[in-house]
Design a protein around this motif. Sequence first.
Motif, PDB file in Angstrom:
ATOM      1  N   THR A  60       0.806  -1.228   0.000  1.00 21.47           N
ATOM      2  CA  THR A  60       0.000   0.000   0.000  1.00 21.47           C
ATOM      3  C   THR A  60       0.831   1.266   0.000  1.00 21.47           C
ATOM      4  O   THR A  60       0.300   2.353  -0.166  1.00 21.47           O
ATOM      5  N   LEU A  61       2.149   1.133   0.200  1.00 17.90           N
ATOM      6  CA  LEU A  61       2.990   2.322   0.331  1.00 17.90           C
ATOM      7  C   LEU A  61       3.556   2.799  -0.989  1.00 17.90           C
ATOM      8  O   LEU A  61       3.582   3.992  -1.275  1.00 17.90           O
ATOM      9  N   ASP A  62       3.983   1.861  -1.819  1.00 20.22           N
ATOM     10  CA  ASP A  62       4.570   2.232  -3.106  1.00 20.22           C
ATOM     11  C   ASP A  62       3.506   2.342  -4.189  1.00 20.22           C
ATOM     12  O   ASP A  62       2.467   1.687  -4.124  1.00 20.22           O
ATOM     13  N   ILE A  63       3.790   3.158  -5.167  1.00 19.23           N
ATOM     14  CA  ILE A  63       2.901   3.271  -6.329  1.00 19.23           C
ATOM     15  C   ILE A  63       3.268   2.173  -7.315  1.00 19.23           C
ATOM     16  O   ILE A  63       4.435   1.985  -7.642  1.00 19.23           O
ATOM     17  N   ASP A  64       2.275   1.409  -7.770  1.00  9.77           N
ATOM     18  CA  ASP A  64       2.541   0.382  -8.766  1.00  9.77           C
ATOM     19  C   ASP A  64       1.635   0.606  -9.979  1.00  9.77           C
ATOM     20  O   ASP A  64       0.866   1.548 -10.044  1.00  9.77           O
ATOM     21  N   GLU A  65       1.754  -0.284 -10.955  1.00  8.60           N
ATOM     22  CA  GLU A  65       1.011  -0.099 -12.203  1.00  8.60           C
ATOM     23  C   GLU A  65      -0.494  -0.096 -11.979  1.00  8.60           C
ATOM     24  O   GLU A  65      -1.235   0.608 -12.648  1.00  8.60           O
ATOM     25  N   ASP A  66      -0.973  -0.880 -11.014  1.00  2.00           N
ATOM     26  CA  ASP A  66      -2.408  -0.922 -10.753  1.00  2.00           C
ATOM     27  C   ASP A  66      -2.915   0.433 -10.279  1.00  2.00           C
ATOM     28  O   ASP A  66      -4.015   0.846 -10.599  1.00  2.00           O
TER      29      ASP A  66
ATOM     30  N   ARG B 220     -15.087  22.439   7.590  1.00  2.45           N
ATOM     31  CA  ARG B 220     -16.464  22.904   7.829  1.00  2.45           C
ATOM     32  C   ARG B 220     -17.079  22.250   9.066  1.00  2.45           C
ATOM     33  O   ARG B 220     -18.246  22.488   9.369  1.00  2.45           O
ATOM     34  N   GLY B 221     -16.290  21.428   9.742  1.00  6.82           N
ATOM     35  CA  GLY B 221     -16.774  20.767  10.948  1.00  6.82           C
ATOM     36  C   GLY B 221     -17.549  19.497  10.680  1.00  6.82           C
ATOM     37  O   GLY B 221     -18.143  18.917  11.591  1.00  6.82           O
ATOM     38  N   LYS B 222     -17.514  19.029   9.438  1.00  9.23           N
ATOM     39  CA  LYS B 222     -18.225  17.806   9.074  1.00  9.23           C
ATOM     40  C   LYS B 222     -17.324  16.599   9.278  1.00  9.23           C
ATOM     41  O   LYS B 222     -16.145  16.621   8.951  1.00  9.23           O
ATOM     42  N   LEU B 223     -17.905  15.517   9.843  1.00 13.15           N
ATOM     43  CA  LEU B 223     -17.126  14.299  10.065  1.00 13.15           C
ATOM     44  C   LEU B 223     -16.577  13.752   8.751  1.00 13.15           C
ATOM     45  O   LEU B 223     -17.292  13.672   7.748  1.00 13.15           O
ATOM     46  N   ILE B 224     -15.308  13.381   8.766  1.00 14.15           N
ATOM     47  CA  ILE B 224     -14.668  12.809   7.586  1.00 14.15           C
ATOM     48  C   ILE B 224     -14.986  11.324   7.525  1.00 14.15           C
ATOM     49  O   ILE B 224     -14.778  10.592   8.503  1.00 14.15           O
ATOM     50  N   GLU B 225     -15.496  10.873   6.396  1.00  9.03           N
ATOM     51  CA  GLU B 225     -15.835   9.469   6.218  1.00  9.03           C
ATOM     52  C   GLU B 225     -14.698   8.749   5.504  1.00  9.03           C
ATOM     53  O   GLU B 225     -13.902   9.359   4.802  1.00  9.03           O
ATOM     54  N   TYR B 226     -14.648   7.443   5.716  1.00  8.58           N
ATOM     55  CA  TYR B 226     -13.686   6.628   4.976  1.00  8.58           C
ATOM     56  C   TYR B 226     -14.424   5.898   3.864  1.00  8.58           C
ATOM     57  O   TYR B 226     -15.383   5.178   4.123  1.00  8.58           O
ATOM     58  N   LYS B 227     -13.965   6.101   2.616  1.00  5.02           N
ATOM     59  CA  LYS B 227     -14.675   5.546   1.464  1.00  5.02           C
ATOM     60  C   LYS B 227     -13.775   4.668   0.603  1.00  5.02           C
ATOM     61  O   LYS B 227     -13.789   4.738  -0.621  1.00  5.02           O
ATOM     62  N   SER B 228     -12.964   3.861   1.266  1.00  4.26           N
ATOM     63  CA  SER B 228     -12.059   2.919   0.575  1.00  4.26           C
ATOM     64  C   SER B 228     -10.993   3.617  -0.264  1.00  4.26           C
ATOM     65  O   SER B 228     -10.400   2.999  -1.142  1.00  4.26           O
ATOM     66  N   ASP B 229     -10.757   4.893  -0.014  1.00  2.50           N
ATOM     67  CA  ASP B 229      -9.694   5.615  -0.711  1.00  2.50           C
ATOM     68  C   ASP B 229      -8.690   6.086   0.329  1.00  2.50           C
ATOM     69  O   ASP B 229      -8.847   7.148   0.936  1.00  2.50           O
TER      70      ASP B 229
ATOM     71  N   HIS C 131      -6.404  -9.337   3.976  1.00  3.54           N
ATOM     72  CA  HIS C 131      -7.068  -9.379   2.674  1.00  3.54           C
ATOM     73  C   HIS C 131      -7.897  -8.105   2.437  1.00  3.54           C
ATOM     74  O   HIS C 131      -8.646  -7.689   3.310  1.00  3.54           O
ATOM     75  N   ALA C 132      -7.726  -7.516   1.242  1.00  2.00           N
ATOM     76  CA  ALA C 132      -8.456  -6.294   0.878  1.00  2.00           C
ATOM     77  C   ALA C 132      -8.423  -5.307   2.034  1.00  2.00           C
ATOM     78  O   ALA C 132      -9.449  -4.745   2.432  1.00  2.00           O
ATOM     79  N   ILE C 133      -7.235  -5.096   2.561  1.00  2.00           N
ATOM     80  CA  ILE C 133      -7.094  -4.430   3.859  1.00  2.00           C
ATOM     81  C   ILE C 133      -7.609  -2.993   3.911  1.00  2.00           C
ATOM     82  O   ILE C 133      -8.001  -2.513   4.966  1.00  2.00           O
ATOM     83  N   ASP C 134      -7.609  -2.300   2.776  1.00  2.00           N
ATOM     84  CA  ASP C 134      -8.040  -0.905   2.782  1.00  2.00           C
ATOM     85  C   ASP C 134      -9.475  -0.708   2.307  1.00  2.00           C
ATOM     86  O   ASP C 134      -9.923   0.429   2.149  1.00  2.00           O
ATOM     87  N   SER C 135     -10.184  -1.806   2.074  1.00  2.00           N
ATOM     88  CA  SER C 135     -11.597  -1.668   1.711  1.00  2.00           C
ATOM     89  C   SER C 135     -12.367  -1.239   2.956  1.00  2.00           C
ATOM     90  O   SER C 135     -12.032  -1.626   4.077  1.00  2.00           O
ATOM     91  N   SER C 136     -13.388  -0.429   2.769  1.00  2.00           N
ATOM     92  CA  SER C 136     -14.156   0.072   3.918  1.00  2.00           C
ATOM     93  C   SER C 136     -14.778  -1.084   4.707  1.00  2.00           C
ATOM     94  O   SER C 136     -14.874  -1.026   5.933  1.00  2.00           O
ATOM     95  N   SER C 137     -15.167  -2.173   4.011  1.00  2.00           N
ATOM     96  CA  SER C 137     -15.794  -3.304   4.700  1.00  2.00           C
ATOM     97  C   SER C 137     -14.815  -4.009   5.637  1.00  2.00           C
ATOM     98  O   SER C 137     -15.154  -4.350   6.768  1.00  2.00           O
ATOM     99  N   GLN C 138     -13.568  -4.216   5.170  1.00  2.00           N
ATOM    100  CA  GLN C 138     -12.586  -4.896   6.018  1.00  2.00           C
ATOM    101  C   GLN C 138     -12.136  -4.014   7.175  1.00  2.00           C
ATOM    102  O   GLN C 138     -11.879  -4.507   8.279  1.00  2.00           O
TER     103      GLN C 138
END
Length: 385
Positions: A24-30, A253-262, A359-366
């Motif tokens: 997840t740290l390095d940039i790859d072709e994907d 703006r004081g709005k809670l930041i959501e995590y959206k798999s990005d 597995h799929a460690i940065d997906s919001s579901s995991q």
Amino acid sequence: MLTLQKENEEVKKKEIDEIEDYGTLDIDEDDLKIEYPNFSIKIDRVQYSIFEMKRRYDRDMICIDPSFQRNYVWTKPRQKSELIESVVMGIPLPLIYLAENKDGQLIVVDGRQRLTTFFDFLNNKFSLKGLKIMKAINDKKFKDLENENPQYATMIEDFQLVVQIIKYPTPDRVRFDIFDRVNRGGTSLNKQEMRNALYQGKATELLDKLSESNDFKYATGKGVSSQRMKDKYIILRAVAFYLWNEGMLKDERGKLIEYKSDMEEFLGKVMQYLNDTSDKQVEEIGDIFINIMRRSFRILGQDAFRIPSNYKKKRPISMTLFESIFYFLYLSKNIEDSYVKKIIDKLLKDGEFIKSLEHAIDSSSQIETRFNIIKKKYKEVLNDN
């Protein structure tokens, strides 16, 4: 039985250059194949003289990431001298890339060595060495040129640099892609190095402090390399998910930041949040981190953040286990150490939890899965106590 002091001394001796970051740290072709939405991307092309660039730098309008400076500046005098010689000879130089932040400050993306060389020479920090074409100016500092060869001093100050400015607010995902393309001919920066350049301020100062602390090093058995900012990356993620889970992470703006798999967008917002928050709160976050590292080492030793292995060889430090155990130790700060250790031992035998770490460690579901398990275990601890 080893005393804590002796254990600490043994930890200091270890140099394990490993971390499970799951690519997840390095940039790859994907990463570069992502279909971007129709973002509004604006890149301005301008020209500044070396004198004007230095004036802007001296007024803090241009930022050269100091962490980059420690690791990547040219060390050979000849390299720096030949660059100055090229300017005096009027040889065109490659483009310089800057990225604008929300405050209008310009962050150097590509051209750090060149700009640092120009600024250092104009500040008389080195003299020219090893020149084979313009031998007459060997051993000269800028002040010497001003006195003895003023035409050369003027040529250097007036030399025009062609600059591309990536305007704000181009999203981090796109900026990282642009940075990677720009840097392919030289030093290729990874995602954390790019973030570190873009979000200079309280955030980078905090990461510097925490990554250099002995408490972090002891708690991880010195198993996280400082090279390429791997240590700062896992620390940032742990702090980010602590803030997110506690409902503290808010935008301007004081709005809670959501995590959206990005993850890149998310961590960028966390860095910005840390830059914008009060000095007191940043200090409190740092104190919480240090206290958790101390408790982790006391309860679990230096292998706390390694996923158990069926083989003799230990696995590297797991980034996802680090951020998970970190949050559990925060929640259970008032629970007896021995009981906390029993719960963590049970966690490491939980198949669903381990799967969420690997597995799929940065997906919001995991991410929701592993932190929901952490919160559930904490509620069990409360009920039992």
